[in-house]
Motif scaffolding. Structure first.
Motif, mmCIF file in Angstrom:
data_model
loop_
_atom_site.group_PDB
_atom_site.id
_atom_site.type_symbol
_atom_site.label_atom_id
_atom_site.label_comp_id
_atom_site.label_asym_id
_atom_site.label_seq_id
_atom_site.Cartn_x
_atom_site.Cartn_y
_atom_site.Cartn_z
ATOM 1 N N SER A 397 24.455 59.956 58.920
ATOM 2 C CA SER A 397 25.777 59.792 59.373
ATOM 3 C C SER A 397 26.645 61.269 58.747
ATOM 4 N N LEU A 398 28.184 61.041 58.754
ATOM 5 C CA LEU A 398 28.944 62.614 58.737
ATOM 6 C C LEU A 398 29.581 62.301 57.380
ATOM 7 N N SER A 399 29.114 60.989 56.656
ATOM 8 C CA SER A 399 29.411 61.024 54.833
ATOM 9 C C SER A 399 29.025 62.161 54.564
ATOM 10 N N GLY A 400 29.146 61.658 53.162
ATOM 11 C CA GLY A 400 27.815 63.449 52.153
ATOM 12 C C GLY A 400 29.041 64.491 52.485
ATOM 13 N N ASN A 401 29.853 64.957 53.954
ATOM 14 C CA ASN A 401 30.283 66.309 54.151
ATOM 15 C C ASN A 401 31.045 67.175 52.887
ATOM 16 N N ILE A 402 30.614 68.233 52.701
ATOM 17 C CA ILE A 402 31.951 68.236 51.605
ATOM 18 C C ILE A 402 32.930 69.113 52.150
ATOM 19 N N GLU A 403 32.250 69.979 53.469
ATOM 20 C CA GLU A 403 34.018 70.623 53.736
ATOM 21 C C GLU A 403 35.096 69.834 53.873
ATOM 22 N N THR A 404 36.649 70.276 53.478
ATOM 23 C CA THR A 404 38.212 69.116 53.656
ATOM 24 C C THR A 404 38.190 70.687 55.451
ATOM 25 N N ASP A 405 38.663 71.756 55.175
ATOM 26 C CA ASP A 405 38.689 71.925 56.381
ATOM 27 C C ASP A 405 38.553 73.122 56.827
ATOM 28 N N VAL A 406 38.273 73.643 57.984
ATOM 29 C CA VAL A 406 36.870 74.394 58.755
ATOM 30 C C VAL A 406 37.555 75.907 57.952
ATOM 31 N N GLU A 407 38.870 77.034 57.380
ATOM 32 C CA GLU A 407 39.094 77.865 57.218
ATOM 33 C C GLU A 407 38.448 78.122 55.085
ATOM 34 N N LYS A 408 37.799 76.872 55.264
ATOM 35 C CA LYS A 408 37.755 77.166 53.397
ATOM 36 C C LYS A 408 36.614 76.760 53.340
ATOM 37 N N ARG A 409 35.500 76.890 54.290
ATOM 38 C CA ARG A 409 33.376 77.261 54.371
ATOM 39 C C ARG A 409 33.456 77.953 54.795
ATOM 40 N N ILE A 410 32.183 78.331 54.512
ATOM 41 C CA ILE A 410 30.958 78.744 55.384
ATOM 42 C C ILE A 410 29.861 77.744 55.688
ATOM 43 N N TYR A 411 28.881 78.514 56.582
ATOM 44 C CA TYR A 411 27.262 77.806 57.138
ATOM 45 C C TYR A 411 25.956 78.912 56.230
ATOM 46 N N VAL A 412 25.416 77.813 54.998
ATOM 47 C CA VAL A 412 24.506 79.006 54.712
ATOM 48 C C VAL A 412 23.398 78.698 55.548
ATOM 49 N N ASN A 413 22.250 79.330 55.969
ATOM 50 C CA ASN A 413 20.561 78.687 56.112
ATOM 51 C C ASN A 413 20.168 78.718 54.732
ATOM 52 N N ILE A 414 18.998 78.688 54.170
ATOM 53 C CA ILE A 414 17.907 77.978 53.537
ATOM 54 C C ILE A 414 17.861 79.666 52.821
ATOM 55 N N GLU A 415 18.011 80.188 53.410
ATOM 56 C CA GLU A 415 17.559 81.463 53.123
ATOM 57 C C GLU A 415 18.658 82.855 51.687
#
Length: 599
Positions: A397-415
């Motif tokens: 599900s999408l619940s638990g997704n901590i982003e609020t808007d695109v401009e303020k977050r990044i994605y990183v892998n497990i490294e």
């Protein structure tokens, strides 16, 4: 017409939840043979999806007299039927062997477990209470009629039903699930629309033409241009239509994931509940719309080449025949939860087997598409299946997704390394995620997104609550956060520092990202894990701009209309974030109006 299961009944629980107390009490059947209790009221709690669910159970010497939900933090509109229905089912059957509510399994489980603990304290023989109560007797077959029959009580179906009624029709809406809402009720709420000429649109350099361009090109120019034009040109009018019925939106649009531009309008009410509160208010204020739950449409009735009704099956297996004087609207959703169909049509993804979960509700199994095929409807672009890189690792599900808007977050892998432009198309981001170790990413944000622990994400969840539940992690520094999520601290620190350089310069980075607002430089920092998840199936029944269903020979099927995710050809190979709620509202309105007028 009098509804056997009224839509209003579902949302009475919604109002009660705001007081955090809901009482279900009735006579009930006699207790199982030999079952006795120590009379009194017992309180117990069990873990739900968002913290503890607390119940109070009152028993007499030989009967469960009542079950009350005293407190819970479950999502309104999604958990309502579990919070109200499970206690009633326990009292009615005098048994703990009751069915969970589809789409609210965590909430159902919590109510059952808490009630079990309370009854155990009352001296109950729990093993005996696990024996199911008597099965419901098969109800009599039913024959109904209305001007318009709608299949599905999700966002598109409810829009069609209300629109048909506003155009003078009586309406019956058939819903196979035990509650209304479909995928819409648990959606993030972002609805793309351009109020062309407004100060906001001018400030954002937005226009209907740009919305068309991004939608059409974002789907690799595979969408039907006429349908795309219909979508974008009617988007703002659909927002105004909802507002005219009392729905409220936040004042400023934002950029939703994969939306490409700040044109998404967010309802004031959490997730997708605002749409259904709005439709419910209309239905309660007007006669002539019947919503029948637990009623599964099985077959379209065709007479002399025209669709004139629907044959359905009720909860107890009885036959329900609904004749349509003017038209039938299929609005039953997509097939995101039908693994066999996903695998059959998949051409793009490494796999869409059962290991890839879905954001969709359990009823999204493609029923309407199959009914359409049986009457020779053309089925198009079934291979266009959208995934998101934002699924909950446990549920999809999408619940638990901590982003609020695109401009303020990044994605990183497990490294601890970035691997994609986080403002890119959804398919681009998800394909990149499939190539990462464990197909897992961490969303990283800071106090710019959550200045206080009580601030909520797009799914009405507080960041403090997510951290307490172990669904998000918090660190006062980037390095502390890295330690908590198990990524190399030096890597994550270097990643954040490099990102912040581009925020300052507003220049594209190595991945081509151009959407920036503030740097990640303000503690505390937060991270949440996400995995690929099936989100939207963009293929389905072929329609024209008036929502007539088109047959395999290119002709209109008289009396048959379709709207929402059950249709195909609008979004092409990739749907822009925020366009789904626009789609269901725009085309739901058109379908209802045209069906009511027999056009």
């Amino acid at each position: 017409m009098k509804a056997k299961h009224s839509f209003a009944h579902i949302f009475r629980a919604f109002a009660a939840i705001s007081a955090l107390t809901l009482l279900i009490s009735c006579g009930g059947k006699a207790a199982p043979t030999g079952q006795t209790y120590a009379p009194g009221t017992y309180t117990a709690s069990a873990k739900g999806y968002h913290g503890d669910v607390t119940v109070a159970v009152k028993v007499t010497k030989n009967k469960i007299a009542s079950v009350r939900v005293l407190k819970h933090g479950e999502t309104p509109g999604i958990s309502d039927l579990a919070i109200s229905g499970i206690p009633k089912a326990i009292v009615d059957s005098q048994s703990l062997a009751v069915d969970s509510v589809s789409g609210a399994s965590f909430s159902s489980k919590a109510v059952i477990e808490a009630t079990t603990a309370a009854l155990k304290e009352a001296g109950a023989d729990i093993e005996k209470l696990m024996v199911p109560g008597a099965a419901a007797e098969k109800e009599a077959d039913v024959e109904l009629s209305a001007d318009v029959v709608v299949i599905g009580a999700g966002g598109a179906g409810m829009a069609a039903g209300v629109s048909a009624h506003q155009n003078g029709a009586t309406v019956v809406i058939l819903e196979k699930m035990a509650k209304v809402g479909g995928n819409t009720i648990s959606a993030g709420g972002a609805m793309n629309a351009v109020d062309e000429g407004s100060e906001t649109a001018i400030k954002n350099k937005d226009s209907v033409a740009l919305h068309f361009k991004q939608t059409y090109e974002g789907g690799d120019k595979k969408g039907d241009e006429v349908l795309v034009k219909t979508l974008v040109e009617n988007a703002w009018a659909s927002v105004e239509w909802l507002q005219s019925m009392g729905m409220k939106f936040l004042p400023e649009p934002f950029t939703v994931t994969g939306g490409l531009w700040p044109r998404a309008h967010k309802p004031v009410d959490p997730v997708g509940t605002g749409f259904f509160k709005t439709y419910n208010a209309y239905i309660e204020a007007n006669k002539g719309i019947e919503v029948r739950l637990n009623t599964k449409a099985e077959k379209l009735i065709v007479e002399n080449g025209k669709v004139v009704g629907v044959i359905a099956t009720g909860k107890t297996g009885n036959k329900i025949t609904v004749k349509a004087n003017k038209g039938v609207v299929i609005a039953s959703g997509g097939f995101g939860q039908n693994v066999a169909m996903r695998q059959e049509f998949n051409k793009q993804w490494p796999t869409l087997d059962e290991t890839i979960k879905s954001t969709n509700h359990p009823g999204a199994t493609g029923d309407g598409i199959m009914m359409g095929r049986e009457v020779n409807a053309a089925i198009v672009q079934m291979e266009n299946i959208q995934l998101l890189p934002l699924g909950d690792p446990e549920t999809g599900s999408l619940s638990g997704n901590i982003e609020t808007d695109v401009e303020k977050r990044i994605y990183v892998n497990i490294e601890g390394n970035r691997f994609v432009d986080e403002g890119a198309r959804r398919d681009t981001m998800t394909l990149a995620l499939f190539n990462q170790p464990q197909k897992k990413l961490w969303i990283v944000v800071d106090a710019h997104s959550y200045p206080e622990g009580t601030v909520k994400n797009n799914f009405n969840e507080t960041i403090d609550g997510l951290v307490a539940d172990g669904r998000a992690f918090k660190g006062e520094t980037v390095e502390e956060l890295a330690e908590k999520i198990g990524v190399p601290p030096a890597n994550l620190a270097a990643t954040v520092a490099e990102f912040n350089k581009h925020v300052a310069s507003k220049t594209p980075d190595a991945f081509g990202r151009t959407l920036y607002s503030v740097p990640l430089d303000k503690g505390p920092y937060y991270a949440g894990a996400r995995v690929p998840t099936v989100h939207h199936t963009m293929g389905g029944i072929k329609i024209d701009a008036e929502t007539h269903v088109i047959d395999v020979n290119g002709n209109v099927i008289p009396g048959l209309y379709a709207a929402g995710e059950v249709t195909g050809g609008i979004h092409g190979s990739n749907r822009l974030g925020g366009n789904a709620l626009t789609d269901i509202t725009v085309f739901g309105r058109i379908a209802g109006a045209n069906a009511a007028q027999g056009k």
